[in-house]
Enzyme design. Structure first.
Site, PDB file in Angstrom:
ATOM      1  N   TYR A  17      -9.830   3.583   5.355  1.00 38.96           N
ATOM      2  CA  TYR A  17      -9.132   4.214   6.479  1.00 38.96           C
ATOM      3  C   TYR A  17      -9.955   5.352   7.080  1.00 38.96           C
ATOM      4  CZ  TYR A  17      -5.158   5.689   9.290  1.00 38.96           C
ATOM      5  OH  TYR A  17      -4.334   6.003  10.345  1.00 38.96           O
TER       6      TYR A  17
ATOM      7  N   TYR B 189       3.272   4.414   8.302  1.00 43.38           N
ATOM      8  CA  TYR B 189       3.114   2.964   8.460  1.00 43.38           C
ATOM      9  C   TYR B 189       4.237   2.314   7.645  1.00 43.38           C
ATOM     10  CZ  TYR B 189      -1.688   3.581  10.261  1.00 43.38           C
ATOM     11  OH  TYR B 189      -2.788   3.919  11.010  1.00 43.38           O
TER      12      TYR B 189
ATOM     13  N   PRO C 217      -4.880  -3.212  15.771  1.00 44.15           N
ATOM     14  CA  PRO C 217      -4.889  -1.746  15.697  1.00 44.15           C
ATOM     15  C   PRO C 217      -4.375  -1.160  14.379  1.00 44.15           C
ATOM     16  CG  PRO C 217      -3.155  -2.517  17.170  1.00 44.15           C
ATOM     17  CD  PRO C 217      -3.945  -3.719  16.793  1.00 44.15           C
TER      18      PRO C 217
END
Ligand code: RFL
Ligand code: PHB
Length: 388
Positions: A384, A200, A292
């Site tokens: 997460y 990410y 998302p």
């Protein structure tokens, strides 16, 4: 035709609910507007939390996920030219699996058909009737014929643009929404993964994400204007953008390959309350949407139907109404937590065109805080993997 539970939509929510009900001896009919080939080929989510994996395994549809999915024990955050690993397993004892949503769909469709479940594709003109009575019904067109399905319950698993949510009386519903000023440009690439774990990346040019689908297919995303057109992006322009956003000074290189799919998705956070009225219940994207970034959407759909299948089992087995009555309240606890996390991770990693230089510094300081404080990294990791 009569069934116990009429389910609108054969996404992860509808198919898994039908499968779980079947295991409890409750019959259902699933009505899907698209074809089987279409739902089995639509590329969407990739990340399954431990809890979602557990349900798929326990209900006997986890075999391909175990053999073909990739277990990930961590992911990387990239910013300021450096990468930082978030060790999910060390911080939480849990992991996630990267296994494409359309593969989950294939496994569930196969299981329903093997059990002679009724799964109707390419239905149209679906309408809900008498949802506030004990004999709700669904009318629809299938194979050129008008049909009427009588049921004890109707479950709306028909996604954000379905007919179920608008069938609830407007005055009983409250919607909460945020639309983000950016979208994600997603590509599928024929090449070996560039990285074993997801990356990410926060970058001044915008967010980027490196994910995978298989040992020979990469899934890459980058932040874009939601109104942009994929035709404005040649392959060369896409690669140039991704290289700038992802590369850093540790020598790591993004692997290129043939791009065989391009799409742009908008980003929103959305919750509707209530998720039920009379004999109609909503599950998954029909009731809530997350951006998302936190990889939560499919996992929330799985969580909703887990609660709902247990409540329906209580009703049919023990004549109990209390768990059905408490469905919205029980589902929303987890939904709001995931809404918060998805909003937070989106805010942490994306570039906001109207951010002041002060806000940009705050974003950078927060990223440093996350990677340098075990407490912050643990909070990120717990959210997460879905350890809540
Ligand atoms: P779906 O999957 O939208 O399924 C709804 C189904 O209902 C059908 N339908 C109807 N059928 C009959 N009559 C009607 N009137 C109908 N209207 C609609 C549709 O054809 C469809 O088959 O909803 P569901 O089951 O609630 O599942 C939700 C998930 O699909 C969604 O939350 C995730 O894809 C979100 N998401 C992710 N979630 C994760 O958990 N992890 C991820 O890594 C992740 N990545 C993503 C994502 C979503 C993405 N997009 C494309 C929005 C990545 C992307 C790019
Ligand atoms: C994906 O692989 O499609 C994916 C992974 C992580 C996300 C979103 C999508 O946060």
């Amino acid at each position: 035709m009569h069934t116990q539970v009429a389910i609108i939509g054969a996404g992860p929510a509808g198919l898994l609910l039908s499968h779980l009900l079947h295991l409890q001896g409750i019959e259902s009919v699933v009505l899907e507007s698209r074809s089987r080939a279409d739902i089995e080929a639509t590329i969407r989510a990739g990340v399954l939390e431990q809890g979602s994996m557990d349900i798929l395994n326990e209900s006997g549809v986890g075999e391909r996920m175990r053999s073909e999915g990739a277990l990930h024990h961590g992911f990387e955050l990239s910013f300021g030219g450096r990468r930082h690993r978030i060790d999910l397993t060390a911080l939480t004892g849990k992991a996630i699996t990267v296994y494409a949503q359309h593969e989950v769909i294939k496994d569930l469709v196969a299981a329903r058909l093997a059990a002679q479940g009724t799964l109707l594709f390419e239905v149209s003109e679906v309408q809900l009737h008498n949802i506030d009575s004990e004999a709700p019904a669904v009318s629809y067109q299938h194979a050129g014929q008008a049909q009427h399905l009588q049921a004890d319950f109707v479950i709306g698993c028909d996604g954000f643009h379905g007919v179920s949510r608008p069938s609830m009386p407007e005055h009983l519903r409250q919607d909460f929404q945020r639309i983000y000023p950016f979208g994600w440009f997603g590509i599928l690439v024929e090449s070996a993964p560039s990285s074993e774990e997801l990356i990410y990346a926060q970058h001044e040019r915008g967010f980027a994400l490196v994910s995978t689908r298989s040992p020979s297919v990469q899934r890459l995303y980058f932040q874009c204007d939601p109104k942009d057109d994929v035709n404005n992006w040649s392959d060369d322009r896409i690669w140039a953008e991704l290289h700038q956003r992802l590369e850093n000074n540790d020598g790591w290189q993004l692997k290129e390959g043939r791009i065989f799919q391009k799409n742009i998705i908008g980003m929103r956070s959305f919750v509707t309350t209530t998720m039920q009225h009379g004999r109609l219940f909503l599950a998954g994207d029909a009731a809530h949407i997350v951006p998302p970034t936190g990889a939560k959407g499919m996992n929330l759909a799985v969580g909703d139907v887990r609660i709902l299948s247990q409540a329906l089992n209580d009703f049919y087995r023990h004549g109990r109404h209390d768990q059905l009555a408490a469905y919205t309240e029980n589902a929303l606890k987890r939904v709001w937590r995931a809404e918060y996390f998805s909003w937070w991770m989106t805010s942490l990693l994306h570039t906001f065109a109207d951010a002041s230089s002060f806000q940009q510094q705050m974003q950078r300081a927060e990223l440093e805080f996350v990677v340098n404080s075990k407490a912050m990294a643990t909070a990120l990791a717990e959210n997460y993997v879905g350890a809540f």
